[in-house]
Structure formats: structure tokens, C-alpha cells
Scaffold this motif. Structure first.
Motif, PDB file in Angstrom:
ATOM      1  N   VAL A  25       0.853  -1.198   0.000  1.00  0.00           N
ATOM      2  CA  VAL A  25       0.000   0.000   0.000  1.00  0.00           C
ATOM      3  C   VAL A  25       0.888   1.246   0.000  1.00  0.00           C
ATOM      4  CG1 VAL A  25      -1.634   1.357   1.382  1.00  0.00           C
ATOM      5  CG2 VAL A  25      -2.017  -1.101   1.061  1.00  0.00           C
ATOM      6  N   ALA A  26       1.981   1.190   0.728  1.00  0.00           N
ATOM      7  CA  ALA A  26       2.914   2.322   0.794  1.00  0.00           C
ATOM      8  C   ALA A  26       3.467   2.652  -0.594  1.00  0.00           C
ATOM      9  CB  ALA A  26       4.056   2.012   1.760  1.00  0.00           C
ATOM     10  N   ARG A  27       3.524   1.655  -1.463  1.00  0.00           N
ATOM     11  CA  ARG A  27       4.015   1.878  -2.833  1.00  0.00           C
ATOM     12  C   ARG A  27       2.872   2.244  -3.786  1.00  0.00           C
ATOM     13  NH1 ARG A  27       7.054  -2.874  -1.340  1.00  0.00           N
ATOM     14  NH2 ARG A  27       5.592  -4.160  -2.512  1.00  0.00           N
ATOM     15  N   GLY A  28       1.637   2.370  -3.246  1.00  0.00           N
ATOM     16  CA  GLY A  28       0.503   2.800  -4.070  1.00  0.00           C
ATOM     17  C   GLY A  28      -0.289   1.662  -4.685  1.00  0.00           C
ATOM     18  N   ASP A  29      -0.138   0.443  -4.209  1.00  0.00           N
ATOM     19  CA  ASP A  29      -0.835  -0.725  -4.750  1.00  0.00           C
ATOM     20  C   ASP A  29      -2.292  -0.720  -4.266  1.00  0.00           C
ATOM     21  OD1 ASP A  29      -1.883  -3.241  -5.334  1.00  0.00           O
ATOM     22  OD2 ASP A  29       0.028  -4.278  -4.976  1.00  0.00           O
ATOM     23  N   GLU A  30      -3.208  -0.416  -5.180  1.00  0.00           N
ATOM     24  CA  GLU A  30      -4.626  -0.310  -4.827  1.00  0.00           C
ATOM     25  C   GLU A  30      -5.236  -1.656  -4.475  1.00  0.00           C
ATOM     26  OE1 GLU A  30      -6.814   1.920  -7.743  1.00  0.00           O
ATOM     27  OE2 GLU A  30      -5.386   3.567  -7.679  1.00  0.00           O
ATOM     28  N   GLN A  31      -4.799  -2.724  -5.147  1.00  0.00           N
ATOM     29  CA  GLN A  31      -5.326  -4.056  -4.829  1.00  0.00           C
ATOM     30  C   GLN A  31      -4.880  -4.483  -3.435  1.00  0.00           C
ATOM     31  OE1 GLN A  31      -4.022  -6.472  -8.172  1.00  0.00           O
ATOM     32  NE2 GLN A  31      -6.141  -6.518  -8.955  1.00  0.00           N
ATOM     33  N   ALA A  32      -3.678  -4.141  -3.056  1.00  0.00           N
ATOM     34  CA  ALA A  32      -3.199  -4.450  -1.712  1.00  0.00           C
ATOM     35  C   ALA A  32      -4.022  -3.675  -0.681  1.00  0.00           C
ATOM     36  CB  ALA A  32      -1.722  -4.104  -1.578  1.00  0.00           C
ATOM     37  N   PHE A  33      -4.368  -2.433  -1.016  1.00  0.00           N
ATOM     38  CA  PHE A  33      -5.180  -1.641  -0.090  1.00  0.00           C
ATOM     39  C   PHE A  33      -6.564  -2.265   0.064  1.00  0.00           C
ATOM     40  CE2 PHE A  33      -8.184   1.806   0.891  1.00  0.00           C
ATOM     41  CZ  PHE A  33      -7.684   2.161   2.132  1.00  0.00           C
ATOM     42  N   GLU A  34      -7.120  -2.752  -1.043  1.00  0.00           N
ATOM     43  CA  GLU A  34      -8.426  -3.403  -0.986  1.00  0.00           C
ATOM     44  C   GLU A  34      -8.382  -4.618  -0.055  1.00  0.00           C
ATOM     45  OE1 GLU A  34     -11.276  -5.545  -4.221  1.00  0.00           O
ATOM     46  OE2 GLU A  34     -10.271  -3.705  -4.882  1.00  0.00           O
ATOM     47  N   VAL A  61     -15.638   7.873  11.108  1.00  0.00           N
ATOM     48  CA  VAL A  61     -14.244   7.865  11.549  1.00  0.00           C
ATOM     49  C   VAL A  61     -13.485   6.694  10.932  1.00  0.00           C
ATOM     50  CG1 VAL A  61     -12.735   7.638  13.568  1.00  0.00           C
ATOM     51  CG2 VAL A  61     -14.698   9.163  13.655  1.00  0.00           C
ATOM     52  N   VAL A  62     -14.137   5.550  10.760  1.00  0.00           N
ATOM     53  CA  VAL A  62     -13.478   4.396  10.121  1.00  0.00           C
ATOM     54  C   VAL A  62     -13.023   4.785   8.720  1.00  0.00           C
ATOM     55  CG1 VAL A  62     -13.881   2.097   9.144  1.00  0.00           C
ATOM     56  CG2 VAL A  62     -14.583   2.598  11.487  1.00  0.00           C
ATOM     57  N   GLN A  63     -13.878   5.497   7.985  1.00  0.00           N
ATOM     58  CA  GLN A  63     -13.491   5.921   6.642  1.00  0.00           C
ATOM     59  C   GLN A  63     -12.285   6.862   6.704  1.00  0.00           C
ATOM     60  OE1 GLN A  63     -14.620   4.578   3.811  1.00  0.00           O
ATOM     61  NE2 GLN A  63     -15.767   3.268   5.207  1.00  0.00           N
ATOM     62  N   GLU A  64     -12.304   7.795   7.667  1.00  0.00           N
ATOM     63  CA  GLU A  64     -11.172   8.701   7.826  1.00  0.00           C
ATOM     64  C   GLU A  64      -9.895   7.931   8.156  1.00  0.00           C
ATOM     65  OE1 GLU A  64     -12.239  11.494  10.879  1.00  0.00           O
ATOM     66  OE2 GLU A  64     -13.969  12.243   9.755  1.00  0.00           O
ATOM     67  N   VAL A  65     -10.019   6.923   9.013  1.00  0.00           N
ATOM     68  CA  VAL A  65      -8.856   6.115   9.414  1.00  0.00           C
ATOM     69  C   VAL A  65      -8.275   5.404   8.201  1.00  0.00           C
ATOM     70  CG1 VAL A  65      -8.163   4.039  10.695  1.00  0.00           C
ATOM     71  CG2 VAL A  65      -9.549   5.800  11.815  1.00  0.00           C
ATOM     72  N   LEU A  66      -9.132   4.795   7.411  1.00  0.00           N
ATOM     73  CA  LEU A  66      -8.626   4.028   6.266  1.00  0.00           C
ATOM     74  C   LEU A  66      -8.030   4.934   5.196  1.00  0.00           C
ATOM     75  CD1 LEU A  66     -11.309   1.266   6.383  1.00  0.00           C
ATOM     76  CD2 LEU A  66      -8.878   1.023   6.883  1.00  0.00           C
ATOM     77  N   VAL A  67      -8.554   6.138   5.052  1.00  0.00           N
ATOM     78  CA  VAL A  67      -7.923   7.096   4.143  1.00  0.00           C
ATOM     79  C   VAL A  67      -6.552   7.483   4.694  1.00  0.00           C
ATOM     80  CG1 VAL A  67      -8.069   9.469   3.255  1.00  0.00           C
ATOM     81  CG2 VAL A  67     -10.067   7.973   3.157  1.00  0.00           C
ATOM     82  N   GLU A  68      -6.481   7.675   6.013  1.00  0.00           N
ATOM     83  CA  GLU A  68      -5.198   8.009   6.622  1.00  0.00           C
ATOM     84  C   GLU A  68      -4.205   6.861   6.470  1.00  0.00           C
ATOM     85  OE1 GLU A  68      -3.343   9.538  10.879  1.00  0.00           O
ATOM     86  OE2 GLU A  68      -5.501   9.602  10.577  1.00  0.00           O
ATOM     87  N   VAL A  69      -4.662   5.631   6.611  1.00  0.00           N
ATOM     88  CA  VAL A  69      -3.778   4.468   6.415  1.00  0.00           C
ATOM     89  C   VAL A  69      -3.226   4.486   4.990  1.00  0.00           C
ATOM     90  CG1 VAL A  69      -3.746   1.943   6.204  1.00  0.00           C
ATOM     91  CG2 VAL A  69      -4.772   3.017   8.227  1.00  0.00           C
ATOM     92  N   TRP A  70      -4.072   4.761   4.015  1.00  0.00           N
ATOM     93  CA  TRP A  70      -3.625   4.835   2.621  1.00  0.00           C
ATOM     94  C   TRP A  70      -2.533   5.898   2.458  1.00  0.00           C
ATOM     95  CZ3 TRP A  70      -3.513   2.559  -1.959  1.00  0.00           C
ATOM     96  CH2 TRP A  70      -3.245   3.328  -3.088  1.00  0.00           C
ATOM     97  N   ARG A  71      -2.775   7.077   3.052  1.00  0.00           N
ATOM     98  CA  ARG A  71      -1.825   8.178   2.908  1.00  0.00           C
ATOM     99  C   ARG A  71      -0.551   7.990   3.728  1.00  0.00           C
ATOM    100  NH1 ARG A  71      -6.248  12.984   3.530  1.00  0.00           N
ATOM    101  NH2 ARG A  71      -7.133  12.798   1.448  1.00  0.00           N
ATOM    102  N   GLN A  72      -0.697   7.421   4.918  1.00  0.00           N
ATOM    103  CA  GLN A  72       0.433   7.324   5.843  1.00  0.00           C
ATOM    104  C   GLN A  72       1.146   5.973   5.809  1.00  0.00           C
ATOM    105  OE1 GLN A  72       1.474   9.955   7.562  1.00  0.00           O
ATOM    106  NE2 GLN A  72      -0.196  11.168   6.706  1.00  0.00           N
ATOM    107  N   ALA A  73       0.759   5.078   4.933  1.00  0.00           N
ATOM    108  CA  ALA A  73       1.368   3.741   4.867  1.00  0.00           C
ATOM    109  C   ALA A  73       2.899   3.782   4.773  1.00  0.00           C
ATOM    110  CB  ALA A  73       0.769   2.936   3.715  1.00  0.00           C
ATOM    111  N   PRO A  74       3.488   4.738   4.073  1.00  0.00           N
ATOM    112  CA  PRO A  74       4.960   4.765   4.021  1.00  0.00           C
ATOM    113  C   PRO A  74       5.598   5.011   5.399  1.00  0.00           C
ATOM    114  CG  PRO A  74       4.045   6.080   2.226  1.00  0.00           C
ATOM    115  CD  PRO A  74       2.908   5.681   3.108  1.00  0.00           C
ATOM    116  N   ARG A  75       4.851   5.511   6.348  1.00  0.00           N
ATOM    117  CA  ARG A  75       5.392   5.785   7.677  1.00  0.00           C
ATOM    118  C   ARG A  75       5.415   4.543   8.568  1.00  0.00           C
ATOM    119  NH1 ARG A  75       2.974  11.176  10.008  1.00  0.00           N
ATOM    120  NH2 ARG A  75       5.096  11.618  10.635  1.00  0.00           N
TER     121      ARG A  75
END
Length: 195
Positions: A25-34, A61-75
Motif C-alpha cells: 500500500v505504501a508503494r501505491g498498490d490499490e489491490q493491496a489496499f483493498e 471515523v473508520v473511513q477517515e482512518v482508512l484514508v489516513e492508512v492509505w496516505r500514511q502507509a509509508p510511515r
């Protein structure tokens, strides 16, 4: 093999899978995020719901969390904990932030409401005005006859009913009412109150 060992191996394999998904996900893999989404959405909702206790807000809040996970995965740093732990920590922090934000909003509203209802006044001028009015009433009472003053004082300063004043003074009720009416008319005239 014991069930405990199987469970711990299963948990380890699951942790490895989630860690791998998070790295992808940190590399932008949408299928991995799914796949990550499907794996963590339930536990994330559970953590958030325990903090917020409101299903509708929890879903938000769950939606906000998962968006944050997508954005912050490299961390995400696997040396500091599991991927599941990291995601649930993000969820808990976001839920606590929502509670704090709601409390801060309520505090602000209460502060504004109390500020709007509390009228500032000058204590000294209020006291002076009260004393002047009291003195004016005392002077006005001095012009009444003794019978009128006694009836007015019992009824209006003593808190007695007309019937109780009649009983205390030992005079008929009609006489008390006449004394009160006449006394109040004289007080009104003496104090300069326009009827």
C-alpha cells in the motif's frame, strides 16, 4: 501440534500478510489496499465504536482512518510493531481526536452561551440604587397613618395574606383591605409613581 501453537503461527502468518499488504500500500498498490481494507475494517470499527459509542460517527471515523492508512502507509515501521497494531493505533487516535474535538466544540458553545447570558453590571451602582430605593420607601411609609403602615408592613414586608393580617390586627377583613388600598394609593402618590 497443539492448538495454541497453530493459533500463534496463524497469527504470525496473518501479521506477515498484513505487513506485506501495508508495505505494498505504501508503494501505491490499490489491490493491496483493498485486501488490507477487508482485513482490518472490522477491528478498526470495533476500536472506534468502543471510543465513540455512536455507530454513525464510528462509520465516519473508520473511513477517515482508512484514508489516513492509505496516505500514511509509508510511515509504517515494522520494527516498531505489527501492521495490525499500527492500523488500530491510528484508529484509536483518530477516535480520541473526534471525542476531543466534540468536547472542545461543546465547551466553546457553553462559553459563548454563558457569556451571552451573563450581563456585566456595576455592583457599586446596583447597591447605591438599592439603598436609594429603600430610603425612598421608608420616607413614603412615614406619611401613612399608623393603621395603614401596620397593615402594609404586615402584608407586603411580612408576607402575610390579607386574612392573616386581619387576624393579627383583630379587625375585619374589609377594614384591612381598605387600609391597604388607601395606604398603597398614598405610597404611590408619595413616590411619584404614575398609575
Amino acid at each position: 501440534m497443539r492448538p495454541e501453537r497453530r493459533r500463534s503461527r496463524t497469527e504470525a502468518a496473518s501479521a506477515d500478510v498484513l505487513g506485506d499488504l501495508l508495505r505494498r500500500v505504501a508503494r501505491g498498490d490499490e489491490q493491496a489496499f483493498e485486501s488490507l481494507y477487508d482485513a482490518v475494517v472490522g477491528p478498526v470499527y470495533g476500536v472506534v465504536l468502543r471510543v465513540l459509542r455512536d455507530p454513525a460517527q464510528s462509520e465516519e471515523v473508520v473511513q477517515e482512518v482508512l484514508v489516513e492508512v492509505w496516505r500514511q502507509a509509508p510511515r509504517y515501521d515494522p520494527s516498531r510493531g505489527t501492521a495490525r497494531g499500527w492500523v488500530l493505533t491510528v484508529a484509536h487516535r483518530r477516535a480520541v481526536d473526534r471525542v476531543r474535538s466534540a468536547q472542545a466544540s461543546t465547551d466553546r458553545e457553553d462559553k459563548v452561551a454563558s457569556r451571552d447570558t451573563a450581563r456585566p453590571f456595576d455592583v457599586v451602582s446596583e447597591e447605591v440604587e438599592h439603598r436609594l430605593e429603600t430610603e425612598q420607601v421608608r420616607r413614603a411609609l412615614d406619611v401613612l397613618t399608623d393603621l395603614q403602615r401596620e397593615s402594609v408592613e404586615l402584608a407586603y414586608f411580612g408576607g402575610y395574606t390579607h386574612r392573616q393580617v386581619s387576624d393579627i390586627l383583630g379587625v375585619p377583613l374589609g377594614t384591612v383591605k381598605t387600609r391597604l388600598r388607601d395606604g398603597l394609593i398614598r405610597l404611590r402618590d408619595e413616590m411619584g409613581v404614575v398609575a
